[in-house]
Design an enzyme around this catalytic site. Sequence first.
Site, PDB file in Angstrom:
ATOM      1  N   ASP A 118      -7.663  48.140  30.262  1.00 21.18           N
ATOM      2  CA  ASP A 118      -6.853  47.084  30.868  1.00 21.18           C
ATOM      3  C   ASP A 118      -6.089  47.610  32.084  1.00 21.18           C
ATOM      4  O   ASP A 118      -5.974  46.945  33.102  1.00 21.18           O
ATOM      5  CB  ASP A 118      -5.842  46.518  29.857  1.00 21.18           C
ATOM      6  CG  ASP A 118      -6.361  45.236  29.221  1.00 21.18           C
ATOM      7  OD1 ASP A 118      -7.593  45.049  29.190  1.00 21.18           O
ATOM      8  OD2 ASP A 118      -5.532  44.426  28.760  1.00 21.18           O
ATOM      9  N   TYR A 144      -8.161  50.676  14.592  1.00 19.19           N
ATOM     10  CA  TYR A 144      -8.300  49.216  14.524  1.00 19.19           C
ATOM     11  C   TYR A 144      -9.052  48.770  13.274  1.00 19.19           C
ATOM     12  O   TYR A 144      -8.932  47.628  12.853  1.00 19.19           O
ATOM     13  CB  TYR A 144      -9.015  48.668  15.767  1.00 19.19           C
ATOM     14  CG  TYR A 144      -8.166  48.680  17.017  1.00 19.19           C
ATOM     15  CD1 TYR A 144      -6.912  49.280  17.033  1.00 19.19           C
ATOM     16  CD2 TYR A 144      -8.616  48.089  18.190  1.00 19.19           C
ATOM     17  CE1 TYR A 144      -6.139  49.306  18.178  1.00 19.19           C
ATOM     18  CE2 TYR A 144      -7.840  48.107  19.347  1.00 19.19           C
ATOM     19  CZ  TYR A 144      -6.611  48.713  19.335  1.00 19.19           C
ATOM     20  OH  TYR A 144      -5.850  48.733  20.468  1.00 19.19           O
ATOM     21  N   LYS A 191      -5.896  62.756  22.334  1.00 19.62           N
ATOM     22  CA  LYS A 191      -4.500  63.156  22.112  1.00 19.62           C
ATOM     23  C   LYS A 191      -4.549  64.313  21.124  1.00 19.62           C
ATOM     24  O   LYS A 191      -3.957  64.273  20.043  1.00 19.62           O
ATOM     25  CB  LYS A 191      -3.708  61.946  21.578  1.00 19.62           C
ATOM     26  CG  LYS A 191      -2.226  62.150  21.464  1.00 19.62           C
ATOM     27  CD  LYS A 191      -1.494  62.157  22.792  1.00 19.62           C
ATOM     28  CE  LYS A 191      -0.024  62.448  22.592  1.00 19.62           C
ATOM     29  NZ  LYS A 191       0.675  62.749  23.858  1.00 19.62           N
ATOM     30  N   ASP A 250      -8.699  50.549  24.724  1.00 19.86           N
ATOM     31  CA  ASP A 250      -8.168  49.188  24.862  1.00 19.86           C
ATOM     32  C   ASP A 250      -7.119  49.179  25.976  1.00 19.86           C
ATOM     33  O   ASP A 250      -7.147  48.353  26.894  1.00 19.86           O
ATOM     34  CB  ASP A 250      -7.538  48.790  23.512  1.00 19.86           C
ATOM     35  CG  ASP A 250      -7.162  47.321  23.454  1.00 19.86           C
ATOM     36  OD1 ASP A 250      -7.351  46.613  24.450  1.00 19.86           O
ATOM     37  OD2 ASP A 250      -6.678  46.901  22.388  1.00 19.86           O
ATOM     38  N   ASP A 303      -1.823  60.344  27.611  1.00 20.49           N
ATOM     39  CA  ASP A 303      -0.623  60.009  28.391  1.00 20.49           C
ATOM     40  C   ASP A 303      -0.804  60.405  29.849  1.00 20.49           C
ATOM     41  O   ASP A 303      -0.433  59.674  30.771  1.00 20.49           O
ATOM     42  CB  ASP A 303       0.638  60.641  27.777  1.00 20.49           C
ATOM     43  CG  ASP A 303       0.409  62.036  27.232  1.00 20.49           C
ATOM     44  OD1 ASP A 303      -0.752  62.483  27.181  1.00 20.49           O
ATOM     45  OD2 ASP A 303       1.395  62.701  26.867  1.00 20.49           O
TER      46      ASP A 303
END
Length: 354
Positions: free
Chosen positions: A249, A135, A189, A245, A221
């Site tokens: 959520d 980001y 990951k 992020d 994942d």
Amino acid sequence: MKICVLPGDGIGPEIMAEAVRVLEALELGFEMEEGLIGGGAVDATGVPYPEATSALARAADAILLGAVGGPKWDTLPREQRPERGLLAIRKELGLFANLRPAILYPELANASSLKPEVVAGLDILIVRELTGDIYFGQPRGIEMREVDGAQQRYGFNTMHYTESEIRRIGRVAFEAARKRGKRLCSVDKMNVLETTQLWRDVMSELAADYPDVELSHMLVDNAAMQLVRAPKQFDVMVTGNMFGDILSDEASMLTGSIGMLPSASLDEHNKGLYEPSHGSAPDIAGQGVANPLATILSAAMMLRYTFGHEEAAKRVEDAVKKVLAQGLRTGDIYEPGTRRVGTREMGDAVLAAL
Ligand code: NAD
């Protein structure tokens, strides 16, 4: 003990008014001062995070924020969008640790889209790194390049973390796990991304300092899948900015009640910005129907993490549980057989329960 109060846009001012009343009722001697952020700040000053707000936030011990944004400002250039105000304040204050609890109150078990037996009693904490990762990484952009023999638009971002950035968020997560169920799952990951291989290595090194906390690792994942398959297996999860992020959520939606979920973003000295996880809900703004509980619970997190008032934090959280047990519900958590109330009435009930 100074609190900078930033109501923001949409339902922000309505929900903030209730949280401020709760803080005042505790009579802990807080000094509260209001500032502008987001769309309202753009309208008044031309920028989403004006210098006056920045000065107020820097001088405060904690910041309580409502929400920012709305359709009115969606067409502005990226730099002037209300959400830029949020990124700016996080970056300026070095708020690198985002703590998002996802708790399913027994009274709201039906609000989740998962089966009650899968989620009832859910209580997890996601710790997300907030100031690094893809980001903020440079270089970034969209430009014309010659690729495969043709001029075409080319989009690119850069993912990176230093080991010190990983270590400081790791410490926050291990400390949080230590105060809860003593289990920490680090999400990465590493099978594809070198940056996250480093993430996993540093988390494993840190574990030596926290022998009482059980550390596990999971690929992102799989973590996304496990969160809907068997979410109660988790206690604390820690991950980078982008994965966090998305996963935070996802975790918050397991509870089905976005109007109930608080969050904290902390710096190295426990100065923090506290805000509900939801946005400015322009669809219901100004109607007096928004759920103020996420903001009130954010104020409780502020009492706990910045001011060390564990007892007062518990009092507020218990008051919220009590009004739910009394059957009071704002529209977002309403179900037949409960009593639908507005923002102010919900605030009144929490004050009475206090
Ligand atoms: P949102 O969270 O504002 O709303 C999603 C849905 O949830 C809406 O139907 C809304 O009515 C409902 N909702 C949210 N909070 C509620 C509450 N307290 N009580 C009752 N219902 C509630 O998300 P969105 O619609 O995607 O975004 C709206 C605006 O908010 C956008 O401008 C977005 O950029 C901004 N936003 C801001 C933040 C923030 O300030 N931290 C976070 C997310 C989105």
